[in-house]
Design an enzyme around this catalytic site. Structure first.
Site, PDB file in Angstrom:
ATOM      1  N   GLY A 175      32.247  30.088  39.628  1.00 27.40           N
ATOM      2  CA  GLY A 175      32.123  28.329  39.733  1.00 27.40           C
ATOM      3  C   GLY A 175      33.461  27.384  39.848  1.00 27.40           C
ATOM      4  O   GLY A 175      34.811  28.381  39.806  1.00 27.40           O
TER       5      GLY A 175
ATOM      6  N   GLY B 218      36.717  35.872  38.560  1.00 32.10           N
ATOM      7  CA  GLY B 218      37.217  33.867  38.268  1.00 32.10           C
ATOM      8  C   GLY B 218      37.958  33.616  36.972  1.00 32.10           C
ATOM      9  O   GLY B 218      38.985  34.071  37.069  1.00 32.10           O
TER      10      GLY B 218
ATOM     11  N   LYS C  54      36.588  42.808  45.447  1.00 30.16           N
ATOM     12  CA  LYS C  54      37.733  43.010  44.193  1.00 30.16           C
ATOM     13  C   LYS C  54      37.438  44.407  43.983  1.00 30.16           C
ATOM     14  O   LYS C  54      38.603  44.677  43.094  1.00 30.16           O
ATOM     15  CB  LYS C  54      36.581  42.446  43.636  1.00 30.16           C
ATOM     16  CG  LYS C  54      35.539  40.955  44.018  1.00 30.16           C
ATOM     17  CD  LYS C  54      34.296  40.263  43.113  1.00 30.16           C
ATOM     18  CE  LYS C  54      34.711  38.870  43.412  1.00 30.16           C
ATOM     19  NZ  LYS C  54      33.571  37.983  42.833  1.00 30.16           N
TER      20      LYS C  54
END
Length: 433
Positions: free
Chosen positions: A306, A136, A207
């Site tokens: 988010g 993020g 990732k």
């Protein structure tokens, strides 16, 4: 001097992240212009449902034809936040062919086909940036690609999935079981209706592949990453970790072999000491611990998902790519010069916590110890406890010294053949010591 002609941006996807990217581009337009040296204009937004209301976005910009948008020829940067393999892959390569650079948050695609995408970007002299694909808002990809470009990274140990960290944190702090913690994560919006990608480790594995490739300057694909989820972690595992002065985390671990001739990449639950910086990472936060020759130990921490945090990373890349476009240059591309092989999980050397259900009678411990010795796995500590409900069974917990994963697998297989071993309750690696 400020360029008056705007740089045109095509946005592919307008969900939680895409809508936040569009909002920031609009509300921070003046700041972005000053930082880049030219105005940035949202030239089109490709969506699946055009009838959905999108506050702050001119309806005239909405289109369902993403391919036509990236083929326009006047687009400077394509921001891809739709995710998945297709049509994202075709849209990105088409964007390069038509003169646009790309900012992507697509971890799955980059882990699967990153090499091909980098090659396409280089062929057409364009940028491919993807800070938002890992952790993020946490600045991680760029420090690895640029800030540590002159250093040698040896190990990355990270919590890179907020959903799983929330679940394990609740199991640790409240004593809840896995199902209860997952239900709470779902109710609070941390877990998807189908949490498989998170709880089975697929998200973290993608990732890990990206991080390992950048850190070790070699190509690591998703298929190269050993993956285990956390669905088998029990409240008993959490309690046992506490007795050892540890906590349980789902970790992405990327390591360079001691001889420097290979690398490994893996995702699995592990016990880590409470003294380790990652042990204090709570709720849905992410953190990545990097070990390098010259820089030493570095810690990157923050919200890993988010709309706003991910959009922040996307906008950071957008600014960098726009600056490169104005300067007639491109940023760093793929660095895979080491061509190091990715070793199998069996070559990984670490410590292990094994919980066994055994017969509660004399001689069992000796039999178990003999199996470990025959497989070349040295025992560090042993704890045996009889069951309070009787039944002639006991719990035996063995913590080993460092050993190859293949040797541990052979040990477990041999233990299961003992008549005195009723079952192998759990196996967990011990990391971060």
């Amino acid at each position: 001097m400020m360029r008056t002609r705007p740089l045109k941006v095509a946005l592919l996807g307008c969900g939680v992240v895409g809508s936040e990217v569009a909002r920031i581009m609009t509300t921070h337009a003046d700041d972005l212009t000053a930082r880049i040296g030219a105005p940035v204009e949202l030239a089109g937004v490709a969506v699946r449902r055009p009838s959905k209301a999108r506050e702050g976005i001119d309806p005239a910009l909405i289109t369902t034809d993403a391919m036509a948008l990236v083929k326009r020829g006047d687009i400077d940067v394509v921001v891809e936040v739709i995710g998945g393999i297709e049509p994202a892959r075709a849209l990105i390569t088409t964007a390069f062919e038509h003169g646009a650079s790309v900012v992507s948050a697509n971890k799955a695609l980059l882990a699967k086909d990153g090499a091909a995408l980098h090659a396409a970007a280089q062929e057409h002299g364009r940028d491919l940036y993807y800070e938002a694909a890992v952790a993020g808002a946490i600045p991680l990809v760029r420090p690895l690609r640029e800030s540590l470009a002159g250093d040698k990274v040896n190990r990355i140990l990270g919590i890179v999935n907020g959903t799983t960290n929330f679940i394990l944190d609740k199991m640790d702090t409240t004593g809840a079981g896995y199902s209860e913690a997952l239900d709470e994560a779902t109710a609070l919006g941390y877990a998807e209706a189908d949490p498989t990608a998170d709880v089975e480790g697929f998200d973290a594995a993608a990732k890990a592949a990206i991080l390992a490739g950048i850190a070790f300057h070699t190509r690591v694909r998703l298929d190269d990453v050993h993956r285990e989820g956390l669905t088998e972690v029990t409240a008993a595992d959490i309690a046992s970790a506490k007795r050892m002065g540890c906590t349980v985390k789902l970790l992405a671990i990327c390591e360079r072999a001691a001889d420097g001739k290979s690398v490994t990449a893996r995702v699995h639950p592990a016990m880590i000491p409470l003294s380790h910086p990652l042990a204090s990472v709570r709720e849905a936060y992410n953190a990545v611990f990097v070990e390098a020759d010259a820089a030493g130990q570095l810690m990157f921490y923050g919200p890993g998902a988010g709309g706003s945090p991910t959009a922040s990373a996307v906008l950071g890349d957008l600014v960098a790519v726009c600056r490169n476009t104005l300067g007639g240059a491109t940023g760093p591309g793929e660095s895979a010069y080491t061509r190091l092989p990715v070793s199998p999980m069996g070559d990984v050397i670490t410590r292990y916590h094994i919980s066994l259900d055994v017969a509660d009678k004399p001689g069992v411990l000796a039999q178990v110890a003999t199996v470990f010795a025959e497989q070349g796995v040295s025992i560090d500590t042993v704890r045996q406890q009889g069951r309070q409900d009787g039944g002639g069974e006991a719990s035996l917990v063995v913590v080993t010294h460092r050993a190859p994963d293949a040797a541990l697998s052979g040990t477990v297989e041999a233990l299961r053949k003992l008549d005195t071993v009723r079952g192998v309750a759990s196996i967990m690696r011990v990391e971060g010591e």
